[in-house]
Design a protein around this motif. Structure first.
Motif, PDB file in Angstrom:
ATOM      1  N   PRO A 103      37.105  28.160  16.423  1.00  0.00           N
ATOM      2  CA  PRO A 103      38.521  28.353  16.086  1.00  0.00           C
ATOM      3  C   PRO A 103      39.474  27.904  17.195  1.00  0.00           C
ATOM      4  O   PRO A 103      40.653  27.675  16.941  1.00  0.00           O
ATOM      5  N   LEU A 104      38.981  27.790  18.408  1.00  0.00           N
ATOM      6  CA  LEU A 104      39.880  27.485  19.515  1.00  0.00           C
ATOM      7  C   LEU A 104      39.706  26.058  20.028  1.00  0.00           C
ATOM      8  O   LEU A 104      40.168  25.734  21.112  1.00  0.00           O
TER       9      LEU A 104
ATOM     10  N   PHE B  77      42.352  26.254  11.994  1.00  0.00           N
ATOM     11  CA  PHE B  77      43.186  27.137  11.160  1.00  0.00           C
ATOM     12  C   PHE B  77      44.387  26.416  10.565  1.00  0.00           C
ATOM     13  O   PHE B  77      45.056  26.942   9.702  1.00  0.00           O
ATOM     14  N   GLU B  78      44.640  25.187  11.031  1.00  0.00           N
ATOM     15  CA  GLU B  78      45.794  24.463  10.513  1.00  0.00           C
ATOM     16  C   GLU B  78      45.442  23.584   9.321  1.00  0.00           C
ATOM     17  O   GLU B  78      46.300  22.907   8.785  1.00  0.00           O
TER      18      GLU B  78
ATOM     19  N   TYR C  97      43.979  22.279  15.079  1.00  0.00           N
ATOM     20  CA  TYR C  97      42.961  23.327  15.159  1.00  0.00           C
ATOM     21  C   TYR C  97      42.497  23.666  13.743  1.00  0.00           C
ATOM     22  O   TYR C  97      43.256  23.483  12.792  1.00  0.00           O
TER      23      TYR C  97
END
Lengths: 338, 332
Positions: A107-108, A147-148, A145
């Motif tokens: 995620p990062l 989550f986008e 990232y």
């Protein structure tokens, strides 16, 4: 000409050591005596309902089972046993995994870095851009990232990770859930392309209809084992299917009557004797619940049934045995498959 | 700077002020209701007996025993707002001056303990978490649990016994050598005197950070994305470096800043054991001697330091974690 066999799995069993009530240990058998083959340039689809242990199959082949799992059986890759040194050499290079969801991305970390596996060579950068473009992802995807991105974009990013290498075998674990039909069809199309380039694809899915559109072979997965493995074309007519469960799947498809099969699959750990499908089988006989049913060759394909000729002769949908108590079970096959 | 940032800034400021007000009042209230009689504890029973009533009244006036509680607090607060922290009743010097001196003594000792416990705790936690269930894990977990259940002052006593009494390699206490003129004290002297207190503080501080880091690391190592990294042929050390450290850095940072308060609290006990003339000991003296201005001064300073640590962690989190940063950018 028959295409070369790339992956052959025989008698694969996976079980978990589990602690129940205090310190009592039991072995939970999740996959039992499973067999399948994948050929170069072909898609073999393993089709079965959700939550029946299909993902474990993918992890098992790659040697990535959790510490409390044990595996037995034979996995041959290009005729060689896929263990130890060979597995370590080919994992992530010749054999790649396309995992099922966004949780498999860090995620990062920016997507580009993940697709390239951290490599920063000009070649890797270019290949990465090429792949993203090939799957219709905008160029700025690289610096985003996880989550986008949307579910469909993530799926295409995951496929891109597989093609960063030059894989011989792609194992795709449930690549379509959460996608609308168009997006799902497009993803399936991508796997067809990959196979057409000469790579073998093991496609693990719960969606029979989608699988039939692209796959060359279908392995019917039920309660942790394979019941029948056949050419995808065999699914065009009910009569060409040998196992009663395959026929039930056929009839459950919308264009063939949408007819559900009563009863539910046994869960992992449920004990049974004889045929795992017997409790729901319309053609079961006494011998079905006594002896172990071998996965044997019948008319050029593997079937786990001792009396397939009965199923072959009948063929008509109306004959399904529907006992009153089975009717009461709310969970229909169609419901579980969807 | 747009409006929202300004509003957030003001909200933060209001929070600090409220915090300082609350904390200082609590400290004041506790001191005011404590059964300690400032005259008895500072002058002594014998001396009091030989004093005239006039002298005693003067002393009572000096320790503020004739003024109502609310008025005393108000007097202190009003002066404090105008930048005057008052005069320490015990040291008879301005509180600001005493604080400065004590902080100078404590600061590097606490900073060393803070950095050491953070770095070592983090390293041990990563090591244990990456090898969950193996001997490395058991070693670190065992050490941490043992240390976590050992009071800091007890550990300090053990260190004192071993290194000062038996081995005689380190001084027994104080911040500088006994019997040396202040001008002759070297930096090396100060360092040597700080080693044991810093060690006692960091040895206990390590356990908390190591345990929490281990938990996080183990969680990351069992995550789907590490499984996928493995499926892609990444080696263990590469995975720890690429995914592990990246994903535990943020929680570790928060933990590290939050541990400021623990180091601060621990220093009170440790300084007491080593007779180390730092902030911690000053706090104990002020509390036992009813030195209200000094105690409130120390309370406010430590509250600000702890609050500052947490606020900094929050702030850095927002900058480093892309999920928060990008969310904010989009929200604008």
């Amino acid at each position: 000409m028959e295409k070369q066999i790339l992956l052959q799995v025989e008698g694969l069993s996976i079980s978990f050591a589990q602690y129940t009530k205090g310190l009592r240990r039991r072995n939970l058998q999740v996959i039992r005596d499973l067999g399948l083959t994948v050929r170069s340039g072909e898609i073999t689809a393993v089709v079965g309902s959700s939550g029946s242990g299909k993902s474990l199959l993918a992890h098992g082949i790659l040697g990535l089972l959790p510490y409390n799992a044990s595996m037995s059986g034979e996995i041959l890759y290009k005729g060689q046993e896929l263990t130890g040194r060979l597995l370590e050499n080919v994992r992530g290079r010749e054999i790649v995994l396309v995992p099922q969801s966004v949780s498999y991305l860090d995620p990062l970390m920016k997507v580009g870095n993940q697709v390239r596996k951290g490599r920063k060579t000009a070649g890797a950068l270019e290949r990465c851009r090429e792949l993203l473009a090939r799957y219709g992802l905008p160029p700025d995807t690289e610096s985003r990232y996880p989550f986008e991105l949307s579910g469909g974009m993530i799926r295409r990013v995951l496929i891109s990770t597989a093609l960063m290498e030059e894989p011989e075998l792609v194992i795709a674990d449930e690549p379509t859930p959460g996608l609308d039909l168009t997006a799902a069809k497009r993803v399936m199309g991508h796997f067809r392309e990959i196979a057409d380039e000469g790579t073998g694809v093991l496609l693990i899915t719960h969606d029979l209809e989608l699988a039939l559109e692209v796959a060359d072979r279908i392995a019917v997965f039920y309660a942790g084992t394979t019941l029948e493995e056949m050419e995808a074309s065999a699914f065009q007519r009910e009569e060409t299917l040998l196992h009663p469960y395959s026929q039930a799947l056929y009839r459950a498809m919308p264009q063939h009557g949408f007819q559900p099969l009563a009863g539910t699959q046994p869960y992992a750990g449920d004990s049974y004797e004889g045929c795992v499908f017997a409790p729901r089988c319309p053609y079961r006989g006494e011998e079905c619940s006594i002896q172990e049913i071998p996965y044997r060759e019948v008319r050029g394909r593997k079937v786990r049934c001792i009396r397939p000729e009965l199923a072959e002769m009948s063929g008509s949908p109306g004959k399904m045995d529907r006992s009153p108590d089975a009717e009461n079970l709310a969970l229909t096959e169609r419901g579980r498959m969807a | 700077m747009d409006k929202r940032q300004i509003v957030r800034g003001f909200a933060g400021l209001a929070r600090v002020l409220l915090l300082i007000l609350g904390v200082s009042f609590a400290a004041f209230f506790l001191l005011a209701v404590s059964p300690i009689d400032p005259l008895q504890s500072n002058v002594g029973q014998a001396a009091l007996g030989s004093m005239s009533q006039e002298q005693i009244d003067k002393l009572r006036e000096y320790w503020g025993m004739n003024t109502p509680m609310a008025v005393r607090f108000w007097n202190w607060a009003w002066d404090f707002i105008r930048g005057d922290m008052g005069v320490s009743l015990l040291y008879r010097r301005p509180v600001a001056e005493v604080l400065l001196e004590k902080t100078a003594n404590s600061l590097w000792m606490m900073a060393a303990a803070w950095v050491l416990s953070g770095v070592i705790g983090f390293a041990l936690g990563v090591w244990a978490g990456a090898n969950r269930g193996k001997w490395q894990d058991k070693l670190v977990t065992g050490y941490s649990l043992l240390m976590a259940s050992t009071p800091a002052f007890f550990l300090a006593l053990v260190l004192l016994m071993v290194f000062s009494v038996w081995l005689k390699v380190l001084p027994v206490g104080f911040a500088v050598p006994v019997g040396t003129a202040a001008a002759d004290v070297t930096l090396a002297d100060r360092l040597v005197h700080g080693i044991l207190p810093a060690a006692a503080l960091s040895l206990t501080g390590i356990s908390n950070i190591a345990l929490q880091t281990r938990e996080k690391m183990a969680e990351v190592m069992e995550s789907d994305y590490v499984l996928f990294a493995q499926a892609r042929g990444e080696k263990k050390w590469t995975m720890i470096r690429r995914h592990g450290l990246r994903n535990i850095a943020l929680p570790a940072m928060t933990l590290q800043f939050a541990s400021v308060s623990e180091i601060f609290g621990g220093s009170v006990l440790v300084e007491q054991v080593f007779s180390y003339p730092g902030l911690g000991q000053a706090a104990v003296d002020a509390g036992l001697g009813s030195d209200v201005p000094l105690l409130l001064g120390i309370t406010v300073v430590s509250a600000v330091i702890v609050f500052g640590g947490n606020a900094l962690a929050d702030f850095l989190y927002g900058i480093i974690d892309p999920r928060i940063r990008k969310g904010r950018e989009r929200g604008r």
